[in-house]
Design a protein around this motif. Structure first.
Motif, mmCIF file in Angstrom:
data_model
loop_
_atom_site.group_PDB
_atom_site.id
_atom_site.type_symbol
_atom_site.label_atom_id
_atom_site.label_comp_id
_atom_site.label_asym_id
_atom_site.label_seq_id
_atom_site.Cartn_x
_atom_site.Cartn_y
_atom_site.Cartn_z
ATOM 1 N N VAL A 65 -2.139 8.966 -6.646
ATOM 2 C CA VAL A 65 -2.819 8.017 -5.765
ATOM 3 C C VAL A 65 -2.621 6.599 -6.291
ATOM 4 O O VAL A 65 -2.969 6.294 -7.431
ATOM 5 C CB VAL A 65 -4.327 8.337 -5.657
ATOM 6 C CG1 VAL A 65 -5.024 7.314 -4.777
ATOM 7 C CG2 VAL A 65 -4.531 9.738 -5.099
ATOM 8 N N HIS A 66 -2.035 5.743 -5.436
ATOM 9 C CA HIS A 66 -1.826 4.338 -5.789
ATOM 10 C C HIS A 66 -2.857 3.481 -5.059
ATOM 11 O O HIS A 66 -3.118 3.683 -3.885
ATOM 12 C CB HIS A 66 -0.428 3.882 -5.372
ATOM 13 C CG HIS A 66 0.677 4.661 -5.993
ATOM 14 N ND1 HIS A 66 1.174 4.409 -7.260
ATOM 15 C CD2 HIS A 66 1.400 5.720 -5.512
ATOM 16 C CE1 HIS A 66 2.143 5.258 -7.536
ATOM 17 N NE2 HIS A 66 2.309 6.069 -6.496
ATOM 18 N N ASP A 67 -3.398 2.531 -5.764
ATOM 19 C CA ASP A 67 -4.262 1.537 -5.130
ATOM 20 C C ASP A 67 -4.185 0.269 -5.957
ATOM 21 O O ASP A 67 -5.068 -0.057 -6.752
ATOM 22 C CB ASP A 67 -5.703 2.048 -5.038
ATOM 23 C CG ASP A 67 -6.561 1.156 -4.139
ATOM 24 O OD1 ASP A 67 -5.997 0.209 -3.534
ATOM 25 O OD2 ASP A 67 -7.774 1.387 -4.046
ATOM 26 N N THR A 68 -3.058 -0.435 -5.773
ATOM 27 C CA THR A 68 -2.809 -1.664 -6.515
ATOM 28 C C THR A 68 -2.826 -2.839 -5.548
ATOM 29 O O THR A 68 -3.170 -2.688 -4.375
ATOM 30 C CB THR A 68 -1.443 -1.587 -7.219
ATOM 31 O OG1 THR A 68 -0.408 -1.544 -6.214
ATOM 32 C CG2 THR A 68 -1.351 -0.346 -8.098
ATOM 33 N N LYS B 115 -0.607 1.175 -1.738
ATOM 34 C CA LYS B 115 -1.806 1.992 -1.533
ATOM 35 C C LYS B 115 -1.423 3.345 -0.953
ATOM 36 O O LYS B 115 -0.590 3.425 -0.036
ATOM 37 C CB LYS B 115 -2.799 1.308 -0.586
ATOM 38 C CG LYS B 115 -4.089 2.102 -0.420
ATOM 39 C CD LYS B 115 -5.174 1.321 0.289
ATOM 40 C CE LYS B 115 -6.457 2.128 0.347
ATOM 41 N NZ LYS B 115 -7.554 1.382 0.984
ATOM 42 N N THR B 116 -2.060 4.396 -1.462
ATOM 43 C CA THR B 116 -1.850 5.744 -0.945
ATOM 44 C C THR B 116 -2.864 6.010 0.160
ATOM 45 O O THR B 116 -4.073 5.821 -0.033
ATOM 46 C CB THR B 116 -1.996 6.795 -2.062
ATOM 47 O OG1 THR B 116 -1.001 6.541 -3.068
ATOM 48 C CG2 THR B 116 -1.814 8.204 -1.514
ATOM 49 N N THR C 256 2.402 6.725 0.870
ATOM 50 C CA THR C 256 2.147 5.449 0.200
ATOM 51 C C THR C 256 2.765 4.331 1.027
ATOM 52 O O THR C 256 3.891 4.475 1.529
ATOM 53 C CB THR C 256 2.719 5.447 -1.220
ATOM 54 O OG1 THR C 256 2.088 6.495 -1.982
ATOM 55 C CG2 THR C 256 2.455 4.118 -1.918
ATOM 56 N N LYS D 232 1.012 -2.263 0.767
ATOM 57 C CA LYS D 232 -0.320 -2.709 1.171
ATOM 58 C C LYS D 232 -0.338 -4.171 1.608
ATOM 59 O O LYS D 232 -1.002 -4.544 2.581
ATOM 60 C CB LYS D 232 -1.277 -2.503 -0.002
ATOM 61 C CG LYS D 232 -2.711 -2.905 0.245
ATOM 62 C CD LYS D 232 -3.537 -2.625 -1.009
ATOM 63 C CE LYS D 232 -4.979 -3.042 -0.854
ATOM 64 N NZ LYS D 232 -5.751 -2.768 -2.093
ATOM 65 N N GLU E 233 -2.340 -3.149 5.791
ATOM 66 C CA GLU E 233 -3.065 -1.881 5.930
ATOM 67 C C GLU E 233 -3.760 -1.757 7.282
ATOM 68 O O GLU E 233 -3.696 -0.713 7.939
ATOM 69 C CB GLU E 233 -4.094 -1.735 4.801
ATOM 70 C CG GLU E 233 -4.830 -0.399 4.839
ATOM 71 C CD GLU E 233 -5.833 -0.258 3.705
ATOM 72 O OE1 GLU E 233 -6.561 0.756 3.694
ATOM 73 O OE2 GLU E 233 -5.891 -1.162 2.828
ATOM 74 N N GLN F 266 -10.474 7.180 5.142
ATOM 75 C CA GLN F 266 -10.815 6.286 4.046
ATOM 76 C C GLN F 266 -11.455 7.142 2.952
ATOM 77 O O GLN F 266 -12.521 7.713 3.142
ATOM 78 C CB GLN F 266 -11.772 5.192 4.528
ATOM 79 C CG GLN F 266 -11.207 4.312 5.643
ATOM 80 C CD GLN F 266 -9.975 3.547 5.224
ATOM 81 O OE1 GLN F 266 -9.787 3.226 4.040
ATOM 82 N NE2 GLN F 266 -9.103 3.251 6.192
ATOM 83 N N GLU G 260 -11.816 8.039 -1.441
ATOM 84 C CA GLU G 260 -11.600 7.835 -2.873
ATOM 85 C C GLU G 260 -12.066 9.089 -3.592
ATOM 86 O O GLU G 260 -13.252 9.439 -3.531
ATOM 87 C CB GLU G 260 -12.390 6.602 -3.342
ATOM 88 C CG GLU G 260 -12.125 6.256 -4.794
ATOM 89 C CD GLU G 260 -12.826 4.974 -5.226
ATOM 90 O OE1 GLU G 260 -13.091 4.845 -6.432
ATOM 91 O OE2 GLU G 260 -13.120 4.138 -4.346
#
Length: 422
Positions: free
Chosen positions: A179-182, A186-187, A266, A269, A291, A307, A309
């Motif tokens: 999971v990417h969230d930079t 973003k995943t 992914t 973003k 996004e 959405q 996490e």
């Protein structure tokens, strides 16, 4: 069950004689249309003729208003009883409403009979309006809490499109998912309905292919210019070439059920658009977010972006929250049921007192002063409501009919008559 309150003039006779006439008219073996009960109308303050006429017009509306509130409390009590499976015990002063009506007695402590009639009506209607307002507030709070519980249950037991993913995804499901969230990657978790998976997996890389601008210097044409300051800033048409923000090859299957399949992909973003100079003034660059537009594109294709996490501890937290919601709903339901039992009686008592005031006012206006009339309560036998009215018309005046010009098409009779059902 139908009731009729009837008042006739004593015509200088005694109340007992009037009572006998009323009994012989509709509640005797020869005219067996109803069961008859004495109906107490206290000695109230008359006031002026003008005030009585004005009050007479207002009382009909007040009667309807108070009845509507009684029905609202009653309906709420019945609806709450559906959850428990028990028949609601809505009483008036601890007895069934029908018994209270048949044994009616004016509450002199609560509604002093020597107060002006207008004040008395305001006192009664004000108390019932307060009940109505409180019911609205309690009902809204209960409905909101019920909606929260229903939503929590829906998420708990729903498919991958609606369920809380922390409740259905295990560590095993997430083991191979990166999971990417930079700032720039973003995943995204996307739920796809059964039957649409093949189309999604074959075309996901082109989703939103007009969102991102990839235009810029093409050094493949002139490799000798690679790295040189050829075109930059506002000289570059970034939107001259567009594409999808999806990172190619980033798709992963996470979980599937009978109705849907959950994937991750992914995306790019956001992207920084560089600043540039206008003459000697530098115009700062800005970040462009992709996004929101990508989510909109998915929605148009009926792909559900979740959405989410991942939190491995949230499943137990959600279960505890659901249990707590259920406890709160049960507590509010019990409290509201108890409230309805208490306030139904209060509203019903107020309603009957308004009817008594109506009988008094109409009788004074019809029969004049000094106050000299007798009122009774008829409980019509099943199916004989109309026969009861016709018998009373025959005994005390002309046949009742609807006169042109009467408000709301009300029937006119040669005696005071109020019909109602508890």
């Amino acid at each position: 069950m139908s009731y009729q309150i009837v008042a006739i003039s004593n015509e200088k006779g005694t109340p007992e004689q009037a009572y006998k006439k009323l009994e012989m008219a509709a509640a005797c073996p020869r005219a067996n249309f109803a069961e008859m009960f004495k109906f107490e109308v206290p000695s109230l303050m008359v006031g002026t003729l003008d005030s009585l006429i004005t009050l007479s017009d207002e009382l009909g509306k007040t009667d309807s208003l108070v009845e509507a509130i009684v029905r609202k409390v009653e309906k709420t009590g019945h609806e709450l009883s559906i959850y428990t499976g028990k028949k609601p015990e809505l009483t008036v002063g601890g007895v069934p409403a029908t018994r209270y009506i048949q044994q009616f007695a004016w509450d002199y402590a609560k509604y002093p009979n020597r107060r002006p009639l207008k004040e008395l009506v305001s006192l009664i209607s004000g108390g019932v309006s307060a009940i109505d307002e409180e019911l609205k507030q309690l009902g809204t709070s209960f409905a909101d809490k019920m909606a929260s519980l229903s939503d929590a249950k829906r998420k708990k037991g729903g498919n991958l499109m609606v369920a809380d993913l922390n409740d259905v995804l295990t560590a095993e499901n997430m083991r191979n998912i990166q999971v990417h969230d930079t700032e720039y990657l973003k995943t995204i978790f996307i739920a796809v309905a059964k039957g649409a998976e093949q189309e999604f997996t074959s075309k996901y890389e082109s989703l939103g292919n007009d969102i991102v601008g990839y235009g810029g210097p093409d050094w493949s044409v002139n490799p000798n210019e690679l790295g040189t300051a050829v075109k930059y800033g506002n000289l570059v048409d970034r939107l001259g070439k567009r594409g999808s923000p999806v990172v190619p090859g980033s798709i992963n299957l996470v979980k599937e059920d009978n109705e849907s399949t959950l994937f991750t992909i992914t995306i790019l973003k956001s992207m920084y658009e560089p600043g540039y100079y206008e003459g000697d003034e530098f115009i700062p660059g800005n970040k462009v977010d992709f996004e929101e537009d990508f989510v909109k594109t998915c929605r148009e294709r009926r792909y559900i972006v979740r959405q989410f996490e991942y939190n491995p501890n949230q499943s137990s937290n959600s279960a505890m929250a659901l249990e707590q919601l259920q406890v709160e709903v049960d507590g509010m339901r019990t409290g509201l049921t108890r409230w309805c039992k208490t306030h139904y009686g209060e509203a019903f008592v107020a309603w009957m007192h308004i009817k008594v005031i109506r009988v008094f006012v109409e009788s004074v206006l019809r029969y004049g002063l000094p106050v000299d009339f007798t009122a009774v309560l008829y409980k019509a036998l099943k199916g004989k409501e109309d026969e009861l009215t016709h018998a009373l018309d025959k005994a005390f005046g002309s046949e009742g009919e609807v006169h042109d010009g009467e408000d709301d098409g009300d029937e006119y009779h040669d005696f005071v008559l109020l019909k109602f059902e508890p």
